[in-house]
Enzyme design. Structure first.
Site, PDB file in Angstrom:
ATOM      1  N   ARG A 149       0.684  -1.151  -0.206  1.00 60.93           N
ATOM      2  CA  ARG A 149      -0.086   0.174   0.000  1.00 60.93           C
ATOM      3  C   ARG A 149       0.949   1.172   0.043  1.00 60.93           C
ATOM      4  O   ARG A 149       2.030   0.994   0.480  1.00 60.93           O
ATOM      5  CB  ARG A 149      -0.796  -0.047   1.220  1.00 60.93           C
ATOM      6  N   HIS A 245      -1.836   2.366  -6.112  1.00 64.47           N
ATOM      7  CA  HIS A 245      -2.824   1.335  -5.924  1.00 64.47           C
ATOM      8  C   HIS A 245      -2.902   0.404  -6.995  1.00 64.47           C
ATOM      9  O   HIS A 245      -2.819  -1.203  -6.904  1.00 64.47           O
ATOM     10  CB  HIS A 245      -4.242   1.616  -5.550  1.00 64.47           C
ATOM     11  N   ARG A 248       0.020  -2.367  -6.724  1.00 66.76           N
ATOM     12  CA  ARG A 248      -0.587  -3.406  -5.744  1.00 66.76           C
ATOM     13  C   ARG A 248      -1.238  -4.262  -6.329  1.00 66.76           C
ATOM     14  O   ARG A 248      -1.170  -5.494  -6.174  1.00 66.76           O
ATOM     15  CB  ARG A 248      -1.108  -2.576  -4.702  1.00 66.76           C
TER      16      ARG A 248
END
Length: 299
Positions: A149, A245, A248
């Site tokens: 994150r 994000h 990720r």
């Protein structure tokens, strides 16, 4: 979800008494929050409006983006922004989880995954001759290779680097710690930054152990990581709206596509429940068709 209902009731009163909005408009605002509540209920997510994170909101937006058009997405995001801004205004929250959630352009679905080629192009576009170049390369390699994150990335400490064992110690939500495997190539880029660039920075008091620093010797902000990524996307004319994000999500999707199991991905992402990991996976239909063709006995 009763704790949500009390905050929604207060919010409705605020819209009526202080904003002077019509009952119909208030219903529309409430409907956007109800959609979020339905998503939380379906996925057994129990966070209150005071504790709900940006990541869960982003998962909800991904879910919505596959069901409604861009105009409806934009309205839902706008409604949620209004609600969380009210919670900040009333001092129930310090920050809004909607701060970095982007409203999609009409006619465009929120992108959620980058291809390996796109990631290589983004990293390849970094100007390594600039002072921040080696740092930015190490940042993107860490985001993608470790699936962190953005809040975890900016908080990384030098003392969290366990190169000999091949792991990073990551402090996630609720101060929960996990160990994430670290590839040799990512270790190499972090080492180059740490030993050649970071040593030239005048580190401010309190940030001596912080890994990634800005020019002033302080911890990078989450917004700065967003800016770095957006500038690189613009540089390579990437026709997608991306954020930290996205790296990720790409990390998780590429692992799954290459045969990793959900439980392992869950541990690396730091998800408490495997349900969250399942929400996280948005595989394209081509991949699912390949799975069927390769593994089903009646192929």
């Amino acid at each position: 979800m009763s704790n949500w209902q009390s905050y929604i009731k207060e919010y409705r009163n605020y819209l009526k008494l202080e904003r002077g909005l019509s009952e119909n408009t208030i219903e529309n605002y409430s409907f956007d929050i109800e959609k979020l509540l339905m998503f939380l209920s379906e996925n057994k997510i129990t966070e209150s409006p005071i504790l709900i994170s940006e990541e869960i909101i982003q998962q909800f937006i991904y879910d919505v983006s596959s069901k409604v058009n861009a105009k409806s997405q934009a309205r839902i995001i706008s409604g949620l922004k209004s609600f969380f801004n009210y919670l900040v205004f009333e001092d129930y929250r310090d920050t809004t989880p909607m701060e970095l959630i982007e409203v999609p352009k009409t006619g465009r679905k929120l992108p959620d995954t980058l291809s390996i080629e796109e990631i290589d192009n983004l990293i390849g576009a970094i100007d390594l001759s600039s002072f921040e170049g080696e740092r930015n390369r190490a940042i993107l390699e860490t985001l993608y290779s470790c699936g962190l994150r953005v809040s975890e990335l900016v908080a990384l400490k030098i003392s969290d680097l366990f190169f000999e064992e091949g792991f990073l110690k990551v402090t996630g939500k609720g101060d929960k710690q996990r160990f994430v495997p670290l590839s040799k190539s990512t270790e190499k880029y972090i080492t180059i930054y740490k030993e050649q660039i970071r040593v030239q920075v005048n580190v401010q008091k309190g940030f001596e152990d912080t890994l990634f620093l800005n020019r002033r010797g302080k911890q990078l902000t989450r917004a700065m990581i967003f800016t770095i990524i957006k500038d690189l996307a613009k540089k390579i004319n990437l026709a997608k709206v991306i954020s930290p994000h996205t790296f990720r999500h790409s990390f998780a999707t590429h692992l799954l596509e290459n045969g990793a199991d959900l439980r392992s991905i869950q541990l690396m992402l730091g998800h408490e429940s495997i349900t969250t990991t399942e929400i996280y996976m948005h595989l394209d239909t081509k991949f699912l068709a390949d799975v069927l063709n390769n593994f089903h006995p009646r192929k």
